[in-house]
Design a protein around this motif. Structure first.
Motif, mmCIF file in Angstrom:
data_model
loop_
_atom_site.group_PDB
_atom_site.id
_atom_site.type_symbol
_atom_site.label_atom_id
_atom_site.label_comp_id
_atom_site.label_asym_id
_atom_site.label_seq_id
_atom_site.Cartn_x
_atom_site.Cartn_y
_atom_site.Cartn_z
ATOM 1 N N ILE A 231 0.848 -1.193 0.000
ATOM 2 C CA ILE A 231 0.000 0.000 0.000
ATOM 3 C C ILE A 231 0.888 1.249 0.000
ATOM 4 C CG2 ILE A 231 -1.957 -1.121 1.142
ATOM 5 C CD1 ILE A 231 -1.052 0.091 3.759
ATOM 6 N N GLU A 232 0.282 2.388 -0.325
ATOM 7 C CA GLU A 232 1.035 3.638 -0.403
ATOM 8 C C GLU A 232 1.683 4.001 0.929
ATOM 9 O OE1 GLU A 232 1.785 5.638 -2.852
ATOM 10 O OE2 GLU A 232 0.761 4.483 -4.416
ATOM 11 N N GLN A 233 1.026 3.642 2.023
ATOM 12 C CA GLN A 233 1.593 3.954 3.343
ATOM 13 C C GLN A 233 2.930 3.244 3.544
ATOM 14 O OE1 GLN A 233 -1.006 2.965 6.588
ATOM 15 N NE2 GLN A 233 0.045 4.285 8.051
ATOM 16 N N HIS A 234 3.028 1.999 3.079
ATOM 17 C CA HIS A 234 4.310 1.288 3.134
ATOM 18 C C HIS A 234 5.360 2.053 2.334
ATOM 19 C CE1 HIS A 234 1.995 -2.799 3.656
ATOM 20 N NE2 HIS A 234 1.903 -2.018 4.727
ATOM 21 N N LEU A 235 4.981 2.458 1.123
ATOM 22 C CA LEU A 235 5.925 3.152 0.234
ATOM 23 C C LEU A 235 6.438 4.437 0.862
ATOM 24 C CD1 LEU A 235 7.286 3.656 -2.521
ATOM 25 C CD2 LEU A 235 5.117 4.610 -3.326
ATOM 26 N N ARG A 236 5.531 5.235 1.379
ATOM 27 C CA ARG A 236 5.946 6.531 1.949
ATOM 28 C C ARG A 236 6.873 6.335 3.148
ATOM 29 N NH1 ARG A 236 0.461 7.677 0.870
ATOM 30 N NH2 ARG A 236 -0.073 7.305 3.057
ATOM 31 N N PHE A 237 6.556 5.370 4.008
ATOM 32 C CA PHE A 237 7.397 5.112 5.185
ATOM 33 C C PHE A 237 8.797 4.671 4.762
ATOM 34 C CE2 PHE A 237 9.229 2.270 8.323
ATOM 35 C CZ PHE A 237 9.030 2.940 9.527
ATOM 36 N N LEU A 238 8.886 3.751 3.810
ATOM 37 C CA LEU A 238 10.181 3.214 3.381
ATOM 38 C C LEU A 238 11.000 4.269 2.651
ATOM 39 C CD1 LEU A 238 8.816 -0.251 2.233
ATOM 40 C CD2 LEU A 238 10.418 0.123 4.137
ATOM 41 N N GLN A 239 10.334 5.111 1.867
ATOM 42 C CA GLN A 239 11.056 6.206 1.213
ATOM 43 C C GLN A 239 11.590 7.196 2.246
ATOM 44 O OE1 GLN A 239 8.004 7.562 -1.487
ATOM 45 N NE2 GLN A 239 8.957 6.562 -3.261
ATOM 46 N N ALA A 240 10.760 7.508 3.253
ATOM 47 C CA ALA A 240 11.180 8.452 4.288
ATOM 48 C C ALA A 240 12.350 7.918 5.096
ATOM 49 C CB ALA A 240 10.002 8.773 5.211
ATOM 50 N N ASN A 241 12.467 6.599 5.186
ATOM 51 C CA ASN A 241 13.554 5.999 5.976
ATOM 52 C C ASN A 241 14.684 5.466 5.086
ATOM 53 O OD1 ASN A 241 12.792 5.815 9.064
ATOM 54 N ND2 ASN A 241 10.893 5.481 7.901
ATOM 55 N N HIS A 242 14.711 5.930 3.835
ATOM 56 C CA HIS A 242 15.846 5.714 2.923
ATOM 57 C C HIS A 242 16.092 4.245 2.573
ATOM 58 C CE1 HIS A 242 16.533 9.901 3.878
ATOM 59 N NE2 HIS A 242 16.684 9.604 5.154
ATOM 60 N N CYS A 243 15.028 3.484 2.436
ATOM 61 C CA CYS A 243 15.177 2.121 1.921
ATOM 62 C C CYS A 243 15.585 2.216 0.453
ATOM 63 C CB CYS A 243 13.867 1.351 2.059
ATOM 64 S SG CYS A 243 13.970 -0.385 1.589
ATOM 65 N N ASP A 244 16.436 1.317 0.011
ATOM 66 C CA ASP A 244 16.996 1.421 -1.341
ATOM 67 C C ASP A 244 16.061 0.894 -2.425
ATOM 68 O OD1 ASP A 244 19.654 2.373 -0.444
ATOM 69 O OD2 ASP A 244 19.769 0.383 0.461
ATOM 70 N N GLU A 245 15.535 -0.305 -2.206
ATOM 71 C CA GLU A 245 14.716 -0.935 -3.232
ATOM 72 C C GLU A 245 13.480 -1.559 -2.610
ATOM 73 O OE1 GLU A 245 17.108 -3.664 -5.458
ATOM 74 O OE2 GLU A 245 18.669 -2.181 -5.847
ATOM 75 N N LEU A 246 12.441 -1.747 -3.443
ATOM 76 C CA LEU A 246 11.151 -2.220 -2.961
ATOM 77 C C LEU A 246 10.642 -3.353 -3.845
ATOM 78 C CD1 LEU A 246 9.587 1.349 -2.609
ATOM 79 C CD2 LEU A 246 10.790 0.081 -0.826
ATOM 80 N N GLN A 247 9.879 -4.247 -3.227
ATOM 81 C CA GLN A 247 9.318 -5.387 -3.948
ATOM 82 C C GLN A 247 7.963 -5.713 -3.329
ATOM 83 O OE1 GLN A 247 11.971 -8.779 -4.040
ATOM 84 N NE2 GLN A 247 10.364 -10.222 -4.614
ATOM 85 N N GLY A 248 6.933 -5.861 -4.153
ATOM 86 C CA GLY A 248 5.627 -6.186 -3.589
ATOM 87 C C GLY A 248 4.491 -5.909 -4.554
ATOM 88 N N TYR A 249 3.292 -6.257 -4.117
ATOM 89 C CA TYR A 249 2.103 -6.174 -4.968
ATOM 90 C C TYR A 249 1.693 -4.743 -5.277
ATOM 91 C CZ TYR A 249 1.040 -11.162 -4.941
ATOM 92 O OH TYR A 249 1.076 -12.516 -5.152
ATOM 93 N N LEU A 250 2.198 -3.759 -4.528
ATOM 94 C CA LEU A 250 1.898 -2.375 -4.871
ATOM 95 C C LEU A 250 2.425 -2.060 -6.271
ATOM 96 C CD1 LEU A 250 0.882 0.455 -4.056
ATOM 97 C CD2 LEU A 250 3.151 0.911 -3.113
ATOM 98 N N PHE A 251 3.528 -2.665 -6.630
ATOM 99 C CA PHE A 251 4.130 -2.442 -7.946
ATOM 100 C C PHE A 251 3.736 -3.533 -8.940
ATOM 101 C CE2 PHE A 251 6.947 -0.832 -4.613
ATOM 102 C CZ PHE A 251 6.905 0.518 -4.902
#
Length: 848
Positions: free
Chosen positions: A803-823
Motif C-alpha cells: 500500500i502507499e503507506q508502506h511506500l511513503r514510510f520506506l522512502q522516508a527511511n531511505h530504503c533502497d529498493e522495494l518489492q511487492g504487490y503495490l508495484f
C-alpha cells in the motif's frame, strides 16, 4: 412395424427409466424390462429367453455404465443382444470412447425422437450382417434414419464427390439456398478435420467424426455420422450432421447456460459471460446496458461486441429499440429486424436480420438494464435461442443487481449494518474473486475464522446493547491487526472471517493470528466504564494446501476454530488432517513431485524489484511454482519442504537457476536493462560440495553476466547447519555473483554473524513491512534494520510492499529498493516481458 418383445433398459435414474419405457411402450405389444444396474437385470432375466435389445444409460464419467455393459454380456439372455447407449447431458464419455459392444448411441434429449428409429435401423442391419450380406438395403427406405424433422442430413455419392439430396433442416440451418449446395462438390459442403475419407466413414456407424458444414457464416463446426444406403438403385452414403453450435442443439445450449452462470459477478465475469454467449450463439452483435431505476441519467454500456467494421455508434437516446427495452418491453424478431431500421439508426447501420432485446429485471421486476443481440442472418431455432437468451438475461440481471447494491452500499445488501464490515454475501463474492485470481497467479492466501468466546453470556447477562459494543470494538481490533489489502468480514453473529492475501510463508500467518489473540485479550471498556475481558478462538486454513474451493476452505477454518475452543479457548489452531491422511497426502505429493520437472509442471515466475526513489525496475526475483495437474498451483512454502525432505531440492534448484538465468539473458539481449536476477538457495544446496561448479556451469551455458546474478540465502540458515556456508558464499562472490540475505529479521542470527556473511544486500521480511502503519514495534524494527544495513555498507530491499503507506514510510527511511504487490505481483515470463516492453515504450515516448 411392430418392435419385437424382450427389451432391457438399464438406467440408475428413475426419470430416464420412465422416459425410455414410455417411448418403447408406444410402439405396441412388447416386454420392456426396467433395471437399475446389471445385478438387477440378471435377476429380472433369469430363465428368460434371449432379449432383442439392450438400452444402457451412460452418465457422469461412465465407469458404472462400462462395468454394467461388461457384466451384462455374462448374462445368458443378454449375451448376443444389440446394445444402444444413451448419453446424459453430464456424460464425460465421448461417443468414440464407448465400448465395442455398443452398436449405436443417442443423447438423452433424443430419446423420444430417435430411439425407435435407431432400433429399426439395428433390426434391419444386424440380420444381414449375420448372414454375411453387405448393406444392400433395397427394401429399406433410407429416410427412416431421418424421422426427426430437425435432423440435418444429406445423401451423397462419395465416389463422384456429389451431393444428391438435402434435408430441409440442413438448408435452413446453413442459411444457403438448396440449389447452391447441390451444385457444390461434397467436400465443399462437408469438410472433415480428422483426415477421414468420406467413403470410409461407414466402416463404423457408431463413430461421429469431427466435421465442418458450409453456411452463410463460412463453416459451422460439428460432427458427422454415416450409413451406407441405396438411392436410385446404387450404393451411396447417408450423412447426418450434428452441429455443436448452441443455437442448433438443445443439449449444447443447456451446457452454454450452465457455463454462463458459472462465471463471476464482477465486471470481468460479466464480460466473459457475454463473450461466451456471443461466440456460442454465433451472434454478430451483442450489448449489455446498465440503467439504475433511481437514476435519471443516461444508461451505461457495459459490454458491446460487434463482428464487423468500426462504426460511429449512435448514443443511447437515439436507439429507439434500446429505449423500448429499458421501458420494460421485450423484443424478438427472428428474421424481420430490418423493418425496425427506419426507427433505429443503430439497426440500420448493423443491417441485422435477427434481433432480440430483453429487459434485465431485478427481483421486484424493476428494469436494471438491457440485453441486445442480433445476427445478420435470421436467428436459428427460436425454441433454442429464446430460452438461452432469457436465461442469459436473468444471469446479467443478477450481476447488475449485485453491482447496484454494492454501489449503493446498502446495509441490507452487502455491508453489515452494525460494524460496517462486508457481510456474508459480499465476503463470499470476494472470496470467489480471490480464489480465481490465486488460481491464475499461483498466489497462496490464508483464511482465519474468528469466534468470540462466550459471547452469548455477554448478550444474556448484560444485554444486546453491550453485546453490540463488543462487536464494534472487535471490528476495530481486527482491522488494525491486518493490512488494507486483507479482507475482514462479519460472517454471522459473533463470527468474523479474515482473508490474508499474498502469503509467502505460513509463519507470517501464525504471527498475525497470535497478534489477534493478544490484541483481543486487552480489557474492553464499555460506555458505563465497566471493563470486560473478551477473548477469541481462531481457526486457520490455507489455500490451496488445505482446500482449493471456498466452501471447503471455510469448513476447514471453522473446524480449526472449534479445535481452538476445545483446547481452552483464547488461542488459534491450524487445520490439520488426520496423521494417516496427512501421510498419504505427503506420499502422493512426494511421488508426483519426483516427476514434476520431467513432466513440465514446474514454472518460474518473476517479481520486479524497483528503485525506491525513481520506482524504475532494477531487478527481479525468480520464484518457483508447481502447477499440479489436479490441484492447480501449489505454493513453494508447501512443496519446497517436501523437496528438501526427499533431496529433490538439488535438481529443482538447479533447474530453476538454469531456467531463470537463460530467461534473464534473453531479456538482457532484448532490452539491455542490466536487471539483477535474484535466485534462492536452500540450506541443502549450500551444503553441496559442487555448488560453485554448478553455478559457474550455468553462467557459462546461458551467457549471463555473473554480476547480474544474486544468490539469496535465508537468514535462518546457521553456520552449524551448513558448515561450508561461508566458503560457498565467498566462492560465489569470486565468481562475480552477488549475495543477499533473505527474510531478514525472522531468524536468530546475531549482528556478529551477519557481519561475517559476505552479503551485498539485506531483504527485510514482509511480515514486518506489512505491519507498517499498524504496529509501531515492527516499524521500529524496519527503521533500525535499514540504518544498521547502511552502516554495514549494504543495500536494503523491502519485501511485501502493498500500500502507499508502506511506500511513503520506506522512502522516508531511505530504503533502497522495494518489492511487492503495490508495484507488481509475480508474473509468468510472457507477462513480465510485456511489462518490459511497456517500460521501453514509455521511455521511447518520453524521449525528446
Amino acid at each position: 412395424m411392430t418392435i419385437p418383445a424382450g427389451i432391457l433398459v438399464v438406467a440408475a435414474q428413475r426419470e430416464l427409466r420412465r422416459a425410455l419405457f414410455d417411448t418403447l411402450d408406444r410402439e405396441g405389444q412388447l416386454t420392456v424390462h426396467l433395471a437399475r444396474d446389471a445385478a438387477h437385470a440378471s435377476t429380472l432375466l433369469e430363465g428368460r429367453p434371449p432379449i432383442s435389445l439392450i438400452v444402457v444409460v451412460f452418465a457422469g464419467d461412465g465407469r458404472d455404465a462400462l462395468a454394467c455393459v461388461e457384466s451384462l454380456r455374462h448374462v445368458p439372455a443378454c449375451a448376443d443382444a444389440p446394445l444402444i447407449a444413451v448419453l446424459t447431458a453430464d456424460a464425460a464419455l465421448k461417443p468414440s470412447q464407448l465400448p465395442a459392444g455398443v452398436l449405436d448411441w443417442l443423447y438423452a434429449s433424443q430419446i423420444d425422437s430417435e430411439l425407435v428409429a435407431r432400433w429399426r435401423w439395428l433390426q434391419r442391419t444386424e440380420p444381414l450382417a449375420a448372414k454375411g450380406v453387405p448393406s444392400e438395403l433395397e427394401a429399406w427406405d433410407y429416410r427412416y434414419a431421418f424421422e426427426d424433422v430437425d435432423n440435418e442430413w444429406l445423401i451423397a455419392d462419395p465416389i463422384r464427390d456429389r451431393v444428391l439430396e438435402l434435408s430441409p433442416a440442413l438448408i435452413r440451418h446453413s442459411g444457403l439456398p438448396a440449389a447452391g449446395l447441390l451444385e457444390l462438390p461434397l467436400h465443399e459442403v462437408l469438410s472433415f478435420e480428422d483426415g477421414v475419407a468420406t467413403q470410409n466413414l461407414v466402416d463404423d456407424t457408431r463413430h461421429w467424426h469431427v466435421c465442418r458444414r458450409r453456411s452463410v457464416r463460412g463453416f459451422d463446426s460439428g460432427e458427422v455420422s454415416a450409413r451406407r444406403v441405396r438411392h436410385s438403385g446404387r450404393d451411396v452414403v447417408a450423412l447426418v450432421f450434428r452441429s455443436d453450435q448452441a443455437y442448433m442443439r438443445a443439449e449444447v445450449a443447456l451446457h452454454l447456460v450452465a457455463r454462463t452462470f458459472s462465471s463471476s459477478n464482477d465486471d470481468e465475469g460479466l464480460a466473459s459471460a457475454a463473450r461466451l454467449l456471443y461466440e456460442e450463439l454465433s451472434l454478430d452483435y451483442l450489448a449489455v446496458w446498465f440503467a439504475r431505476p433511481e437514476d435519471s441519467g443516461a444508461p451505461a454500456q457495459l459490454v458491446q461486441l460487434w463482428r464487423g467494421d468500426e462504426l460511429a455508434w449512435p448514443g443511447p437516446s437515439l436507439q429507439s429499440s434500446l429505449r423500448l427495452v429499458l421501458a420494460g418491453q421485450a423484443m424478438l424478431h427472428q428474421s424481420d429486424a430490418g423493418r425496425l431500421a427506419t426507427m433505429d439508426p443503430l439497426l440500420e447501420q448493423l443491417s441485422l436480420s435477427g434481433f432480440a432485446g430483453l429487459p434485465l429485471l431485478d427481483e421486484r421486476h424493476n428494469v436494471l438494464g438491457a440485453l441486445l443481440a442480433g445476427t445478420r442472418q435470421p436467428f436459428g431455432e427460436l425454441k433454442i435461442i429464446e430460452p438461452v437468451l432469457r436465461c442469459a438475461a436473468a444471469r446479467f440481471a443478477h450481476a447488475l443487481e449485485l453491482r447496484r447494491t454494492r454501489e449503493q452500499g446498502r446495509a441490507e445488501g452487502l455491508l453489515d449494518a452494525l460494524t460496517g464490515l462486508p457481510n456474508r454475501l459480499l465476503f463470499n463474492d470476494r472470496l470467489d474473486m480471490v480464489i480465481r485470481e490465486a488460481n491464475r497467479t499461483g498466489e497462496c492466501f490464508a483464511m482465519l475464522f474468528v469466534d468470540l468466546d462466550r459471547f452469548k453470556t455477554i448478550n444474556d447477562t448484560l444485554g444486546h446493547t453491550i453485546g453490540d459494543q463488543v462487536l464494534v470494538t472487535t471490528t476495530q481490533r481486527l482491522r488494525t491487526s491486518v493490512r488494507a489489502s486483507d479482507t475482514v468480514a462479519r460472517y454471522a453473529g459473533d463470527e468474523f472471517v479474515v482473508i490474508l492475501r499474498h502469503i509467502v510463508k505460513s509463519e507470517d500467518v501464525l504471527r498475525i493470528a497470535e497478534k489477534i489473540v493478544q490484541v483481543m485479550e486487552a480489557p474492553l471498556r464499555i460506555d458505563d466504564g465497566t471493563e470486560l475481558q473478551v477473548t477469541a478462538s481462531i481457526g486457520v486454513s490455507f489455500f490451496p494446501d488445505d482446500a482449493a474451493d471456498a466452501e471447503t476452505l471455510l469448513k476447514h477454518a471453522d473446524e480449526a476454530m472449534y479445535a481452538a475452543k476445545s483446547l481452552g479457548r483464547n488461542n488459534f489452531q491450524i487445520y490439520e488432517v488426520s496423521t494417516e491422511q496427512a501421510q498419504q497426502q505427503n506420499l502422493a505429493l512426494k511421488s508426483r513431485l519426483r516427476h514434476a520437472e520431467h513432466n513440465g509442471e514446474l514454472r518460474v515466475f518473476y517479481q520486479p524489484q524497483v528503485d525506491a526513489i525513481s520506482e524504475d525496475i532494477v531487478g527481479m526475483e525468480a520464484l518457483v511454482r508447481w502447477e499440479h495437474p489436479e490441484l492447480g498451483f501449489i505454493g513453494p512454502g508447501f512443496f519446497i519442504p517436501l523437496a528438501e525432505e526427499t533431496g529433490l531440492i538439488v535438481s529443482i534448484g538447479e533447474w530453476v537457476l538454469r531456467t531463470a538465468c537463460r530467461q534473464a539473458q534473453a531479456w538482457e539481449q532484448q532490452f539491455g536493462l542490466r536487471l539483477r536476477l535474484g535466485v534462492n538457495l536452500s540450506a541443502v544446496q549450500l551444503m553441496q560440495s559442487n555448488l560453485l561448479e554448478i553455478v559457474s556451469g550455468v553462467l557459462d551455458e546461458t551467457g549471463l553476466d555473473a554480476n547480474l546474478l544474486e544468490m539469496e540465502v535465508t537468514e535462518s540458515i546457521s553456520i552449524k547447519a551448513a558448515p561450508n556456508l561461508i566458503e560457498n558464499l565467498q566462492g560465489l562472490r569470486r565468481l562475480g555473483c552477488r549475495i543477499a540475505i533473505d527474510d531478514f529479521g525472522t531468524g536468530a542470527a546475531s549482528l556478529d554473524y551477519l557481519r561475517k556473511l559476505p552479503a551485498d544486500r539485506i531483504k527485510i521480511d514482509q511480515s514486518f513491512v506489512r505491519n507498517i502503519g499498524v504496529d509501531p514495534d515492527d516499524e521500529a524494527i524496519v527503521r533500525t534494520t535499514i540504518e544498521m544495513a547502511h552502516r554495514l555498507k549494504r543495500g536494503v530491499v523491502a519485501e511485501g510492499v502493498e500500500i502507499e503507506q508502506h511506500l511513503r514510510f520506506l522512502q522516508a527511511n531511505h530504503c533502497d529498493e522495494l518489492q511487492g504487490y503495490l508495484f507488481c505481483r509475480p508474473l509468468p515470463p510472457p507477462s513480465f516481458e510485456k511489462l518490459l516492453f511497456e517500460r521501453q515504450r514509455l521511455l521511447t515516448t518520453a524521449a525528446p
